[in-house]
Design a protein around this motif. Structure first.
Motif, PDB file in Angstrom:
ATOM      1  N   PHE A 207       0.862  -1.224   0.024  1.00 55.55           N
ATOM      2  CA  PHE A 207      -0.071  -0.013  -0.070  1.00 55.55           C
ATOM      3  C   PHE A 207       0.937   1.199  -0.022  1.00 55.55           C
ATOM      4  CE2 PHE A 207      -1.953   3.072   2.982  1.00 55.55           C
ATOM      5  CZ  PHE A 207      -2.882   3.474   2.119  1.00 55.55           C
ATOM      6  N   LEU A 208       1.935   1.276   0.995  1.00 58.63           N
ATOM      7  CA  LEU A 208       2.711   2.554   0.791  1.00 58.63           C
ATOM      8  C   LEU A 208       3.635   2.634  -0.408  1.00 58.63           C
ATOM      9  CD1 LEU A 208       4.241   2.139   4.496  1.00 58.63           C
ATOM     10  CD2 LEU A 208       2.138   3.610   3.532  1.00 58.63           C
ATOM     11  N   ALA A 209       4.017   1.361  -1.185  1.00 52.42           N
ATOM     12  CA  ALA A 209       4.779   1.294  -2.271  1.00 52.42           C
ATOM     13  C   ALA A 209       3.930   1.988  -3.317  1.00 52.42           C
ATOM     14  CB  ALA A 209       5.237  -0.006  -2.558  1.00 52.42           C
ATOM     15  N   PHE A 210       2.678   1.506  -3.412  1.00 56.39           N
ATOM     16  CA  PHE A 210       1.837   2.266  -4.408  1.00 56.39           C
ATOM     17  C   PHE A 210       1.556   3.648  -4.066  1.00 56.39           C
ATOM     18  CE2 PHE A 210      -0.540  -2.073  -4.849  1.00 56.39           C
ATOM     19  CZ  PHE A 210       0.585  -2.600  -5.594  1.00 56.39           C
ATOM     20  N   LEU A 211       1.548   4.020  -2.954  1.00 58.77           N
ATOM     21  CA  LEU A 211       1.372   5.659  -2.781  1.00 58.77           C
ATOM     22  C   LEU A 211       2.798   6.266  -3.272  1.00 58.77           C
ATOM     23  CD1 LEU A 211      -0.217   5.867   0.998  1.00 58.77           C
ATOM     24  CD2 LEU A 211      -1.219   6.798  -1.266  1.00 58.77           C
ATOM     25  N   ALA A 212       3.743   5.811  -2.901  1.00 57.29           N
ATOM     26  CA  ALA A 212       5.012   6.316  -3.334  1.00 57.29           C
ATOM     27  C   ALA A 212       5.236   6.289  -4.882  1.00 57.29           C
ATOM     28  CB  ALA A 212       6.055   5.785  -2.828  1.00 57.29           C
ATOM     29  N   GLY A 213       4.496   5.238  -5.387  1.00 56.94           N
ATOM     30  CA  GLY A 213       4.707   5.032  -7.089  1.00 56.94           C
ATOM     31  C   GLY A 213       3.944   6.199  -7.710  1.00 56.94           C
ATOM     32  N   PHE A 214       2.567   6.374  -6.982  1.00 55.81           N
ATOM     33  CA  PHE A 214       1.689   7.826  -7.665  1.00 55.81           C
ATOM     34  C   PHE A 214       2.479   9.049  -7.732  1.00 55.81           C
ATOM     35  CE2 PHE A 214      -1.594   4.962  -6.593  1.00 55.81           C
ATOM     36  CZ  PHE A 214      -2.408   4.879  -7.584  1.00 55.81           C
ATOM     37  N   GLU A 215       3.623   9.296  -6.775  1.00 56.31           N
ATOM     38  CA  GLU A 215       4.006  10.483  -6.461  1.00 56.31           C
ATOM     39  C   GLU A 215       5.350  10.525  -7.495  1.00 56.31           C
ATOM     40  OE1 GLU A 215       3.303  12.988  -4.539  1.00 56.31           O
ATOM     41  OE2 GLU A 215       1.788  11.881  -3.624  1.00 56.31           O
ATOM     42  N   THR A 216       5.682   9.539  -8.053  1.00 51.35           N
ATOM     43  CA  THR A 216       6.856   9.576  -9.189  1.00 51.35           C
ATOM     44  C   THR A 216       6.436   9.812 -10.460  1.00 51.35           C
ATOM     45  OG1 THR A 216       6.787   6.939  -9.418  1.00 51.35           O
ATOM     46  CG2 THR A 216       8.227   7.854  -7.574  1.00 51.35           C
ATOM     47  N   TYR A 239      -4.131   4.027 -18.932  1.00 51.59           N
ATOM     48  CA  TYR A 239      -3.177   4.420 -20.083  1.00 51.59           C
ATOM     49  C   TYR A 239      -1.732   5.027 -19.563  1.00 51.59           C
ATOM     50  CZ  TYR A 239      -6.787   3.368 -23.444  1.00 51.59           C
ATOM     51  OH  TYR A 239      -8.018   2.599 -24.058  1.00 51.59           O
ATOM     52  N   ILE A 240      -1.925   5.673 -18.435  1.00 52.26           N
ATOM     53  CA  ILE A 240      -0.772   6.366 -17.653  1.00 52.26           C
ATOM     54  C   ILE A 240      -0.444   6.080 -16.562  1.00 52.26           C
ATOM     55  CG2 ILE A 240       0.077   8.658 -17.212  1.00 52.26           C
ATOM     56  CD1 ILE A 240      -2.001  10.113 -19.086  1.00 52.26           C
ATOM     57  N   THR A 241      -1.210   5.710 -15.509  1.00 53.84           N
ATOM     58  CA  THR A 241      -0.825   5.541 -14.326  1.00 53.84           C
ATOM     59  C   THR A 241      -0.324   4.103 -14.119  1.00 53.84           C
ATOM     60  OG1 THR A 241      -2.591   6.888 -13.269  1.00 53.84           O
ATOM     61  CG2 THR A 241      -1.268   5.435 -11.736  1.00 53.84           C
ATOM     62  N   ILE A 242      -0.961   3.195 -14.457  1.00 53.05           N
ATOM     63  CA  ILE A 242      -0.350   1.831 -14.223  1.00 53.05           C
ATOM     64  C   ILE A 242       0.693   1.442 -15.265  1.00 53.05           C
ATOM     65  CG2 ILE A 242      -1.073  -0.668 -15.019  1.00 53.05           C
ATOM     66  CD1 ILE A 242      -3.877  -0.271 -14.166  1.00 53.05           C
ATOM     67  N   PRO A 243       0.869   1.817 -16.315  1.00 52.57           N
ATOM     68  CA  PRO A 243       2.151   1.560 -17.465  1.00 52.57           C
ATOM     69  C   PRO A 243       3.368   2.260 -16.662  1.00 52.57           C
ATOM     70  CG  PRO A 243       0.359   2.032 -18.762  1.00 52.57           C
ATOM     71  CD  PRO A 243      -0.236   2.528 -17.447  1.00 52.57           C
ATOM     72  N   SER A 244       3.151   3.515 -15.866  1.00 51.18           N
ATOM     73  CA  SER A 244       4.188   3.944 -15.219  1.00 51.18           C
ATOM     74  C   SER A 244       4.611   3.623 -13.766  1.00 51.18           C
ATOM     75  CB  SER A 244       3.642   5.661 -15.138  1.00 51.18           C
ATOM     76  OG  SER A 244       3.546   6.266 -16.342  1.00 51.18           O
ATOM     77  N   MET A 245       3.969   2.787 -13.418  1.00 49.35           N
ATOM     78  CA  MET A 245       3.910   2.146 -12.087  1.00 49.35           C
ATOM     79  C   MET A 245       4.597   0.781 -12.011  1.00 49.35           C
ATOM     80  SD  MET A 245       1.203   3.928  -9.685  1.00 49.35           S
ATOM     81  CE  MET A 245       1.577   2.653  -8.365  1.00 49.35           C
ATOM     82  N   LYS A 246       5.116   0.149 -13.045  1.00 45.03           N
ATOM     83  CA  LYS A 246       5.030  -1.411 -13.214  1.00 45.03           C
ATOM     84  C   LYS A 246       6.269  -1.614 -12.121  1.00 45.03           C
ATOM     85  CE  LYS A 246       4.228  -2.840 -17.798  1.00 45.03           C
ATOM     86  NZ  LYS A 246       4.697  -3.694 -18.892  1.00 45.03           N
ATOM     87  N   PRO A 247       7.277  -1.100 -11.566  1.00 39.54           N
ATOM     88  CA  PRO A 247       8.123  -1.476 -10.672  1.00 39.54           C
ATOM     89  C   PRO A 247       7.426  -1.526  -9.229  1.00 39.54           C
ATOM     90  CG  PRO A 247       9.123   0.301 -11.872  1.00 39.54           C
ATOM     91  CD  PRO A 247       7.929   0.282 -12.450  1.00 39.54           C
ATOM     92  N   GLN A 248       6.701  -0.655  -8.948  1.00 35.15           N
ATOM     93  CA  GLN A 248       5.901  -0.564  -7.663  1.00 35.15           C
ATOM     94  C   GLN A 248       4.704  -1.846  -7.856  1.00 35.15           C
ATOM     95  OE1 GLN A 248       6.266   2.293  -9.472  1.00 35.15           O
ATOM     96  NE2 GLN A 248       7.632   3.288  -8.039  1.00 35.15           N
ATOM     97  N   LEU A 250       4.924  -4.508  -9.484  1.00 37.83           N
ATOM     98  CA  LEU A 250       5.834  -5.794  -9.308  1.00 37.83           C
ATOM     99  C   LEU A 250       6.002  -5.987  -7.814  1.00 37.83           C
ATOM    100  CD1 LEU A 250       7.367  -8.255 -10.476  1.00 37.83           C
ATOM    101  CD2 LEU A 250       9.145  -6.816 -11.131  1.00 37.83           C
ATOM    102  N   PHE A 251       6.485  -5.035  -7.260  1.00 39.38           N
ATOM    103  CA  PHE A 251       6.767  -5.027  -5.704  1.00 39.38           C
ATOM    104  C   PHE A 251       5.503  -5.642  -4.920  1.00 39.38           C
ATOM    105  CE2 PHE A 251       7.329  -3.051  -1.697  1.00 39.38           C
ATOM    106  CZ  PHE A 251       8.708  -3.696  -1.092  1.00 39.38           C
ATOM    107  N   GLY A 252       4.599  -4.752  -5.093  1.00 40.08           N
ATOM    108  CA  GLY A 252       3.271  -4.998  -4.423  1.00 40.08           C
ATOM    109  C   GLY A 252       2.736  -6.307  -4.857  1.00 40.08           C
ATOM    110  N   ALA A 253       2.922  -6.875  -5.936  1.00 38.89           N
ATOM    111  CA  ALA A 253       2.317  -8.140  -6.517  1.00 38.89           C
ATOM    112  C   ALA A 253       3.171  -9.505  -5.631  1.00 38.89           C
ATOM    113  CB  ALA A 253       2.465  -8.315  -8.028  1.00 38.89           C
ATOM    114  N   VAL A 254       4.589  -9.076  -5.667  1.00 39.71           N
ATOM    115  CA  VAL A 254       5.381 -10.125  -4.950  1.00 39.71           C
ATOM    116  C   VAL A 254       4.821 -10.204  -3.447  1.00 39.71           C
ATOM    117  CG1 VAL A 254       7.571 -10.687  -4.256  1.00 39.71           C
ATOM    118  CG2 VAL A 254       7.349 -10.149  -6.689  1.00 39.71           C
ATOM    119  N   LEU A 255       4.690  -9.032  -2.684  1.00 38.48           N
ATOM    120  CA  LEU A 255       4.503  -9.101  -1.414  1.00 38.48           C
ATOM    121  C   LEU A 255       3.136  -9.486  -1.041  1.00 38.48           C
ATOM    122  CD1 LEU A 255       5.897  -5.423  -0.118  1.00 38.48           C
ATOM    123  CD2 LEU A 255       6.967  -7.779   0.146  1.00 38.48           C
TER     124      LEU A 255
END
Length: 328
Positions: A207-216, A239-248, A250-255
Motif C-alpha cells: 500500500f505504501l509502495a503504491f502511494l510512493a509510486g503515484f508521487e513518481t 493508459y498512464i498510471t498503471i504503465p508508469s508504475m510497473k516497478p511498484q 511488481l513489488f506489491g504483487a510479490v508482497l
C-alpha cells in the motif's frame, strides 16, 4: 567410422573455437575484476548484506533441502531416507493435502484481492488534497502494524458463535437470520472469516509502495494525455498510471501474492489448532506441527521445500506478469 584425415580436420576446426571461448572467458573475468575494483567502495558496503543473505537465506534453504531426504529428530544423527518423506507427503498424508488445498484457496483469493485493494485505496488517497493524505494513510496502514494474534481478539467478539456476537446480533436484529451463525465452528465459514480478517490487515508495505509510486509519475504525462484525447480518471489510470508504475506493481504483487502463502497465525487464533475437521489448517501450521511439536525435522523440511517451490513459482509468475518482455 570416420576417416583419420577427417577426424584431424574436425579437431583442427574445433580447437580454435575452444581457444576463442577460453580467451573470451579470461577477458570477461578480467573485465569483471576491473569493474569490481573500480567500484570497490560500493561492493564493500554491499558485503555485509551478502554475508547475511548467505548465512540466513542460502544456507538454511540448502540445509532444509538436504534434511528433507533424511529422518532427523534433533536428538539423533540424521538418517538418509531418500524420497520417502515426499512419498509420504503426497501419497499417505491426507492432512497435508487438506492443508495444501486450504493454502491454495486462501492464496488465490487473498493474494489478488489484497493487491487490488492496496492499489485501489492508494489511488483514492492520491486523489484527495495533500493536507489530508497523511491522516487517511495512517488510518488504512495502522491495522497492518498490529499483530494478527492481537487483532483476532477483536474479531473473535465480532464473529462470536452465540447471540452476543456483534455480527450475529446485527443479523438477528434486522431479521436476516433466526438463530446465531456458527462462524468459527462451521467448516464452510472458517476460511471465509480468515480471508476477511487477512484482507482487513493487508494494506501494508505494498500500500505504501503504491502511494510512493503515484508521487513518481510525471504530471506532464497527464497533460499530454488530455491532448491525446484522455477525458476521464479511469482512462488516465489505465493508459498512464498503471504503465508508469510497473516497478511498484511488481513489488506489491510479490508482497501480496507470495505473502498470502504464509498464513498461519490468524488461522490458529481464530479457528484453533487443530481447527474443526482441519478446515482452517494451512501448510505453515502443518509445518509447525511436525517441526515444533513432533520434532520430525526431516519431514518438516520436506514440507518447507514444497512451500518454497510454491512461493518461488508465485514470485516468478508475478515477474512475468509485471515485467516487460525486454526485462525477462
Amino acid at each position: 567410422m570416420m576417416p583419420a584425415a577427417e577426424v584431424k580436420v574436425n579437431d583442427i576446426q574445433k580447437k580454435p573455437q575452444r581457444v576463442s571461448r577460453w580467451v573470451s572467458l579470461r577477458l570477461n573475468t578480467k573485465e569483471l575484476i576491473k569493474e569490481v575494483w573500480k567500484f570497490k567502495a560500493s561492493y564493500l558496503f554491499l558485503f555485509p548484506f551478502y554475508v547475511l543473505f548467505i548465512l540466513f537465506v542460502i544456507v538454511p534453504v540448502v540445509t532444509s533441502v538436504a534434511l528433507s531426504f533424511t529422518y532427523y529428530n534433533v536428538l539423533e544423527p540424521a538418517t538418509w531416507t531418500g524420497w520417502s518423506n515426499y512419498k509420504l507427503l503426497f501419497v499417505d498424508d491426507d492432512i497435508f493435502i487438506t492443508s495444501l488445498k486450504n493454502t491454495l484457496y486462501f492464496a488465490l483469493v487473498t493474494g489478488p484481492l489484497s493487491f487490488c485493494l492496496a492499489f485501489f485505496f492508494a489511488w483514492l488517497i492520491h486523489q484527495i488534497p495533500m493536507r489530508m493524505r497523511t491522516f487517511y494513510t495512517t488510518v488504512f496502514y495502522v491495522p497492518s502494524l498490529t499483530s494478527g494474534v492481537a487483532m483476532t481478539v477483536v474479531w473473535l467478539v465480532i464473529f462470536a458463535n452465540d447471540s452476543n456476537g456483534y455480527l450475529n446480533q446485527f443479523l438477528m436484529h434486522f431479521g436476516f437470520i433466526q438463530e446465531p451463525m456458527q462462524w468459527l465452528q462451521d467448516i464452510t465459514m472458517i476460511m471465509p472469516v480468515i480471508i476477511i480478517i487477512s484482507l482487513w490487515m493487508s494494506l501494508g508495505t505494498a500500500f505504501l509502495a503504491f502511494l510512493a509510486g503515484f508521487e513518481t509519475i510525471n504530471p506532464d504525462l497527464y497533460d499530454a494525455g488530455k491532448v491525446d484525447g484522455i477525458r476521464s480518471r479511469i482512462q488516465e489510470l489505465w493508459y498512464i498510471t498503471i504503465p508508469s508504475m510497473k516497478p511498484q506493481l511488481l513489488f506489491g504483487a510479490v508482497l501480496s501474492i507470495v505473502g498470502s502463502f504464509k498464513v498461519g497465525e490468524i488461522s490458529k487464533a481464530i479457528a484453533g489448532f487443530p481447527s474443526p475437521l482441519n478446515a482452517g489448517l494451512t501448510v505453515i501450521l502443518h509445518l509447525q506441527d511436525y517441526a515444533v511439536l513432533r520434532y520430525e525435522m526431516g519431514y518438516a523440511s520436506a514440507i518447507s521445500v514444497v512451500l518454497f517451490v510454491l512461493i518461488f513459482g508465485a514470485g516468478r509468475l508475478c515477474f512475468r506478469l509485471f515485467q516487460s518482455k525486454g526485462e525477462l
